[in-house]
Design a protein around this motif. Structure first.
Motif, short mmCIF file in Angstrom:
data_model
loop_
_atom_site.label_atom_id
_atom_site.label_comp_id
_atom_site.label_asym_id
_atom_site.label_seq_id
_atom_site.Cartn_x
_atom_site.Cartn_y
_atom_site.Cartn_z
N TYR A 189 14.90 3.09 -2.73
CA TYR A 189 13.70 2.81 -1.85
C TYR A 189 13.57 1.10 -1.81
O TYR A 189 13.29 0.71 -0.64
N LEU A 190 13.30 0.72 -2.91
CA LEU A 190 13.27 -0.86 -3.04
C LEU A 190 14.45 -1.60 -2.55
O LEU A 190 14.38 -2.50 -1.76
N LYS A 191 15.69 -0.89 -2.59
CA LYS A 191 16.83 -1.65 -2.04
C LYS A 191 16.95 -1.56 -0.73
O LYS A 191 17.17 -2.58 0.17
N TYR A 192 16.73 -0.17 -0.09
CA TYR A 192 16.93 -0.06 1.42
C TYR A 192 15.66 -0.23 2.23
O TYR A 192 16.08 -0.35 3.48
N PHE A 234 0.84 -1.22 -0.04
CA PHE A 234 0.10 -0.11 0.12
C PHE A 234 0.85 1.22 0.00
O PHE A 234 0.55 2.34 -0.66
N LYS A 235 1.95 1.31 0.76
CA LYS A 235 2.83 2.43 0.87
C LYS A 235 3.57 2.67 -0.47
O LYS A 235 3.80 3.84 -0.80
N TYR A 236 3.94 1.61 -0.96
CA TYR A 236 4.54 1.59 -2.55
C TYR A 236 3.72 2.20 -3.31
O TYR A 236 3.74 2.86 -4.22
N GLY A 237 2.33 1.90 -3.29
CA GLY A 237 1.35 2.40 -4.30
C GLY A 237 1.12 3.83 -4.04
O GLY A 237 1.08 4.55 -5.10
N ASP A 263 8.22 10.58 2.80
CA ASP A 263 7.76 9.89 3.85
C ASP A 263 8.10 8.52 4.22
O ASP A 263 8.26 8.36 5.31
N SER A 264 8.67 7.87 3.30
CA SER A 264 8.94 6.55 3.59
C SER A 264 10.50 6.52 4.33
O SER A 264 10.94 5.74 4.72
N PHE A 265 11.22 7.56 3.70
CA PHE A 265 12.69 7.75 4.20
C PHE A 265 12.50 8.34 5.59
O PHE A 265 13.25 8.10 6.30
N GLN A 266 11.70 9.13 5.66
CA GLN A 266 11.36 9.86 7.02
C GLN A 266 11.15 8.71 8.27
O GLN A 266 11.38 8.87 9.22
N GLU A 267 10.42 7.73 7.73
CA GLU A 267 10.10 6.68 8.74
C GLU A 267 11.16 6.07 9.10
O GLU A 267 11.42 5.65 10.44
N ILE A 268 12.28 5.79 8.41
CA ILE A 268 13.32 4.94 9.02
C ILE A 268 14.07 5.79 9.76
O ILE A 268 14.92 5.44 10.54
#
Length: 198
Positions: free
Chosen positions: A143-146, A35-38, A108-113
């Motif tokens: 994003y997909l790699k890390y 879902f996040k990827y979408g 946002d995804s990078f912020q999560e980590i």
């Protein structure tokens, strides 16, 4: 049964034998990430949910005939991406895939980590600035790699990029980030966190 201890091959075997609990495990451990990827492609959450539901229904219906060459997770991501992009193209015929990417952000995804690893707000702002220098394709690959821990071969297949070109794409992205971060006196912790060792 502790499904998390099973390999993808073993889990797929259980699903093929109509183990509904194994199937539910696959759904619960993958649907949120998908879902996040979408959301990197569209803000239409209803469409994302519909595609996720459809790919899982199709997975169950085809379980006896479907051959999964890689991991179940990779199969789900690649099937989801292909179907979502197909539907987006139908809905927005004039837009290219790059336009879908540019209409939303990856930050946002990078912020999560960063939050998970207790990186400060100041550092978080710097990583956002570093990410601004990357192309949308670089952001997706990194994003997909890390974030999703996919192999270069899986990402290559998912994004439709040859592996050598993908290496180059990621390497240039990481170098760009490292250059920006080190020139900003960035912390070693964040550089190591993102694997920016080039």
């Amino acid at each position: 049964m502790k499904y998390e201890q099973l390999s993808s091959y073993e889990l797929w075997g259980l699903i093929q034998s109509a183990d509904q609990e194994a199937f539910a495990y696959i759904f619960t451990t993958n649907s949120d990430d998908i879902f996040k990827y979408g959301q990197k492609f569209t803000t239409d959450c209803e469409l994302i949910e519909d595609v996720i539901q459809d790919i899982f229904v199709r997975l169950w219906e085809l379980k006896n005939t479907l051959v999964i060459h890689s991991s179940i997770r990779f199969y789900l991501f690649s099937t989801f991406r292909r179907e979502l992009v197909r539907r987006l193209k139908i809905n927005q015929k004039h837009q290219l895939l790059e336009d879908y990417h540019s209409s939303v952000t990856w930050e946002d995804s990078f912020q999560e980590i960063l939050i998970e690893n207790q990186i400060t707000q100041e550092s978080s702002m710097r990583i956002s600035s570093a990410l601004d220098n990357l192309s949308t394709r670089q952001k997706e690959a990194i994003y997909l790699k890390y974030m999703q821990d996919m192999s270069y071969e899986e990402i290559s297949s998912l994004m439709g990029i040859k592996v050598p070109s993908l290496y180059n794409l990621v390497l240039k992205g990481l170098k760009s980030m490292k250059q920006f971060l080190t020139s900003s006196d960035y912390t070693a912790k964040v550089i190591l966190l993102f694997g920016i060792f080039v």
